[in-house]
Scaffold this active site. Structure first.
Site, PDB file in Angstrom:
ATOM      1  N   ASP A 102      36.570  51.432  43.275  1.00 19.15           N
ATOM      2  CA  ASP A 102      37.837  51.843  42.668  1.00 19.15           C
ATOM      3  C   ASP A 102      37.630  52.809  41.507  1.00 19.15           C
ATOM      4  O   ASP A 102      36.500  53.022  41.057  1.00 19.15           O
ATOM      5  CB  ASP A 102      38.628  50.606  42.194  1.00 19.15           C
ATOM      6  CG  ASP A 102      37.781  49.626  41.388  1.00 19.15           C
ATOM      7  OD1 ASP A 102      36.676  49.984  40.981  1.00 19.15           O
ATOM      8  OD2 ASP A 102      38.246  48.497  41.159  1.00 19.15           O
ATOM      9  N   ASN A 105      42.499  37.139  37.250  1.00 18.42           N
ATOM     10  CA  ASN A 105      43.635  36.790  38.115  1.00 18.42           C
ATOM     11  C   ASN A 105      43.250  36.783  39.597  1.00 18.42           C
ATOM     12  O   ASN A 105      44.113  36.682  40.467  1.00 18.42           O
ATOM     13  CB  ASN A 105      44.810  37.755  37.877  1.00 18.42           C
ATOM     14  CG  ASN A 105      44.472  39.195  38.248  1.00 18.42           C
ATOM     15  OD1 ASN A 105      43.354  39.490  38.662  1.00 18.42           O
ATOM     16  ND2 ASN A 105      45.432  40.084  38.098  1.00 18.42           N
ATOM     17  N   HIS A 137      41.686  39.272  41.218  1.00 16.67           N
ATOM     18  CA  HIS A 137      41.645  40.556  41.923  1.00 16.67           C
ATOM     19  C   HIS A 137      40.219  40.932  42.300  1.00 16.67           C
ATOM     20  O   HIS A 137      39.268  40.548  41.635  1.00 16.67           O
ATOM     21  CB  HIS A 137      42.357  41.672  41.144  1.00 16.67           C
ATOM     22  CG  HIS A 137      41.653  42.212  39.940  1.00 16.67           C
ATOM     23  ND1 HIS A 137      42.301  42.490  38.758  1.00 16.67           N
ATOM     24  CD2 HIS A 137      40.358  42.553  39.724  1.00 16.67           C
ATOM     25  CE1 HIS A 137      41.435  42.973  37.897  1.00 16.67           C
ATOM     26  NE2 HIS A 137      40.251  43.023  38.449  1.00 16.67           N
ATOM     27  N   GLU A 152      45.308  43.665  43.352  1.00 17.07           N
ATOM     28  CA  GLU A 152      45.954  42.698  42.472  1.00 17.07           C
ATOM     29  C   GLU A 152      46.731  41.659  43.290  1.00 17.07           C
ATOM     30  O   GLU A 152      47.125  41.942  44.432  1.00 17.07           O
ATOM     31  CB  GLU A 152      46.952  43.438  41.566  1.00 17.07           C
ATOM     32  CG  GLU A 152      46.317  44.481  40.647  1.00 17.07           C
ATOM     33  CD  GLU A 152      45.687  43.869  39.398  1.00 17.07           C
ATOM     34  OE1 GLU A 152      45.234  42.718  39.450  1.00 17.07           O
ATOM     35  OE2 GLU A 152      45.655  44.562  38.370  1.00 17.07           O
TER      36      GLU A 152
HETATM   37  C1  GLP Z   1      37.880  45.534  36.849  1.00 18.00           C
HETATM   38  C2  GLP Z   1      37.328  46.100  38.158  1.00 18.00           C
HETATM   39  C3  GLP Z   1      36.857  45.003  39.085  1.00 18.00           C
HETATM   40  C4  GLP Z   1      36.023  44.004  38.324  1.00 18.00           C
HETATM   41  C5  GLP Z   1      36.874  43.365  37.258  1.00 18.00           C
HETATM   42  C6  GLP Z   1      36.152  42.279  36.481  1.00 18.00           C
HETATM   43  O1  GLP Z   1      39.233  45.280  36.855  1.00 18.00           O
HETATM   44  N1  GLP Z   1      38.254  46.911  38.854  1.00 18.00           N
HETATM   45  O2  GLP Z   1      36.128  45.578  40.155  1.00 18.00           O
HETATM   46  O3  GLP Z   1      35.511  43.030  39.191  1.00 18.00           O
HETATM   47  O4  GLP Z   1      37.244  44.384  36.365  1.00 18.00           O
HETATM   48  O5  GLP Z   1      35.456  42.843  35.403  1.00 18.00           O
HETATM   49  P1  GLP Z   1      34.445  42.084  34.493  1.00 18.00           P
HETATM   50  O6  GLP Z   1      33.174  41.999  35.275  1.00 18.00           O
HETATM   51  O7  GLP Z   1      34.295  42.960  33.282  1.00 18.00           O
HETATM   52  O8  GLP Z   1      35.022  40.757  34.192  1.00 18.00           O
END
Ligand code: GLP
Length: 238
Positions: A67, A134, A136, A141
């Protein structure tokens, strides 16, 4: 879903690196699906270390990231393009790397092109995933329905709040993103999901209930035949 519980973050990063290394040594021209966020940072530095030590060779590997924020320029320090260059691509040489273009003026066209490039590469061999608080994955989402194709998504308040720490005071945070949908993610022959930290314990618990919760996008992974979850004790609550 196979679960590997690690004592802490360093062990989790090494266990994840073992899985990536095994994939790349078995198939040197693997297609890797890559992720951002704080969770894979330890994995990326371990991969850089192993490459410097001559233990792993990425020169034939192609990669597609999950993404990118939209709109955002490639050189914005919070763009995922920038993150990937900083943490991996400037240190490890891949055959090719690709992220969605957060600067395009044709997001729909870019998404369609992204999916066809993944398909032309033969699909993803190993998809790395983190998880949002959440539930995702990528930026898919919680919603009433889930997209198969890569698409432009409006981020939820929860995700915006969780990621706001990365944006300086007064700086405009993008409220949308381009993300792979479930088609490209599920086409992956194997999936490696990393879950770290106490703040992920509630969502990890829901995931391991073994039920598809329609408001937890990651729970769809229970339907994929080859998912390994590498989780630390803080997130596992054990
Ligand atoms: C972002 C990314 C996700 C990732 C998530 C969790 O929103 N788009 O791909 O898994 O964050 O991030 P973190 O590893 O910092 O908790």
């Amino acid at each position: 879903m196979k679960k590997i519980v690690c004592d802490g973050y360093d062990e989790l990063s090494r266990a994840a690196a073992d899985i990536v290394a095994e994939q790349v040594s078995r198939k040197p021209n693997s297609v890797l699906g890559l992720a951002t966020g704080s969770t894979p940072l330890g994995l990326y530095s371990e991969l850089v270390r192993r490459q410097s030590a001559g233990e792993i060779d990425f020169s034939k590997v192609r990669s597609f990231n999950l993404d990118e924020y939209y709109p955002i320029s490639k050189d914005h320090p919070q763009s995922y393009n920038y993150y990937m260059r900083e943490n991996l691509f400037s240190k490890v040489s891949f055959a090719s790397t690709r992220l969605p273009d957060g600067n395009t003026d044709d997001p729909q066209g870019e998404c369609a092109k992204y999916d066809s490039e993944i398909e032309a590469a033969g699909g993803i061999d190993l998809q790395l995933l983190g998880i949002g608080i959440n539930g995702h994955i990528g930026f898919n989402e919680p919603a009433d329905s889930y997209s198969v194709a890569t698409y432009l998504v409006k981020l939820t308040e929860s995700t915006l709040a969780a990621n706001s720490r990365f944006f300086a005071n007064g700086e405009t945070q993008p409220v949308s993103a381009l993300t792979m949908g479930f088609g490209a993610i599920f086409s992956a022959k194997s999936i490696l999901l990393l879950i770290s930290g106490q703040n992920k314990a509630p969502i990890a618990k829901r995931l391991f209930q073994g039920k598809i919760h329609t408001d937890v996008p990651a729970s769809l992974l229970l339907l994929h035949p080859n998912v390994t979850v590498v989780i630390d004790r803080a997130a596992d609550g054990s």
